[in-house]
Design an enzyme around this catalytic site. Structure first.
Site, PDB file in Angstrom:
ATOM      1  N   HIS A 135      18.079  28.309  18.017  1.00  0.00           N
ATOM      2  CA  HIS A 135      19.168  28.562  18.972  1.00  0.00           C
ATOM      3  C   HIS A 135      18.763  28.082  20.371  1.00  0.00           C
ATOM      4  O   HIS A 135      19.550  27.455  21.075  1.00  0.00           O
ATOM      5  CB  HIS A 135      19.477  30.063  19.061  1.00  0.00           C
ATOM      6  N   LYS A 171      29.217  40.476  10.522  1.00  0.00           N
ATOM      7  CA  LYS A 171      27.940  40.843   9.905  1.00  0.00           C
ATOM      8  C   LYS A 171      27.570  42.275  10.297  1.00  0.00           C
ATOM      9  O   LYS A 171      28.150  42.836  11.215  1.00  0.00           O
ATOM     10  CB  LYS A 171      26.860  39.876  10.385  1.00  0.00           C
ATOM     11  N   ARG A 194      22.883  22.110  11.475  1.00  0.00           N
ATOM     12  CA  ARG A 194      21.516  21.931  10.996  1.00  0.00           C
ATOM     13  C   ARG A 194      21.461  21.095   9.733  1.00  0.00           C
ATOM     14  O   ARG A 194      20.552  20.336   9.503  1.00  0.00           O
ATOM     15  CB  ARG A 194      20.868  23.291  10.742  1.00  0.00           C
ATOM     16  N   SER A 198      18.702  33.275  11.085  1.00  0.00           N
ATOM     17  CA  SER A 198      18.261  34.619  11.457  1.00  0.00           C
ATOM     18  C   SER A 198      17.962  35.474  10.227  1.00  0.00           C
ATOM     19  O   SER A 198      17.075  36.332  10.274  1.00  0.00           O
ATOM     20  CB  SER A 198      19.320  35.274  12.341  1.00  0.00           C
TER      21      SER A 198
END
Ligand code: COA
Length: 166
Positions: free
Chosen positions: A17, A41, A94, A132
């Site tokens: 990040h 989440k 990514r 994460s």
């Protein structure tokens, strides 16, 4: 004044990040790292913990970058972006697996607010496999994650899981 929003759950923020934030800060006059309050989440870190970790990580990695600010938002991202006068939303891409979800989100956001453009940036290849969830899992198993996250985050993970173990 070109303002960009970099949104995310940041549970926790990683070096990947930070890589994107630094790249964005070179392209825009101001980058607002915006923590999503109403994430779908169930975060490990509370909102205030995540926010503090974002701030500590930025102070650790790039104190010289004066055009990066932090904030939190709830509700629709594009409404928040418009309210802040931002013309861009920055997202990291990514791998191909990110693409479909990001593509849907970018198109929907454009439909909702055509004046806000989504800009995709590629992190350094060193970080393309990071997310994460992986970091939380490694830390949960007691692995050292300090090469993937800022010091403040590595310490916070250690504390969090020590507290859970005892
Ligand atoms: N390096 C490392 N990891 C990265 C990364 C990078 N450069 N970029 C993303 N990731 C990881 C994140 O850590 C996250 O990992 P995790 O799923 O294991 O936690 C994963 O990739 C997905 O991250 P991201 O796509 O940023 O999702 P998010 O949950 O952090 O953020 C919001 C999504 C908040 C931007 C989005 O849900 C949103 O806009 N919500 C507001 C409501 C809204 O407007 N909805 C309509 C959308 S059309």
């Amino acid at each position: 004044m070109k303002i960009a929003i970099y949104p995310g759950t940041f549970d926790p923020i990683t070096n990947g990040h930070l890589d994107i934030i630094e790249r964005a800060s070179e392209m825009f006059d101001e980058v607002i790292v915006a923590l999503a309050r109403n994430s779908q989440k169930s975060p490990l870190f509370s909102e205030s913990e995540r926010q503090a970790l974002v701030e500590q990580s930025l102070a650790e990695c790039c104190p010289h970058r004066k055009n990066i600010r932090t904030d939190a938002f709830q509700g629709l991202l594009v409404e928040y972006a418009t309210k802040r006068g931002a013309t861009a939303v920055v997202r990291g891409l990514r791998a191909m697996s990110d693409f479909e979800y990001e593509f849907q989100m970018a198109l929907m956001n454009r439909k909702l607010a055509p004046e806000v453009t989504t800009v995709f940036l590629m992190p350094h290849e060193e970080y393309t496999y990071l997310n994460s969830t992986i970091i939380r899992e490694l830390a949960w198993y007691g692995k050292d994650v300090s090469t993937f996250v800022p010091k403040a985050v590595a310490n916070a993970l250690r504390e969090k899981f020590e507290i859970r173990y005892h």
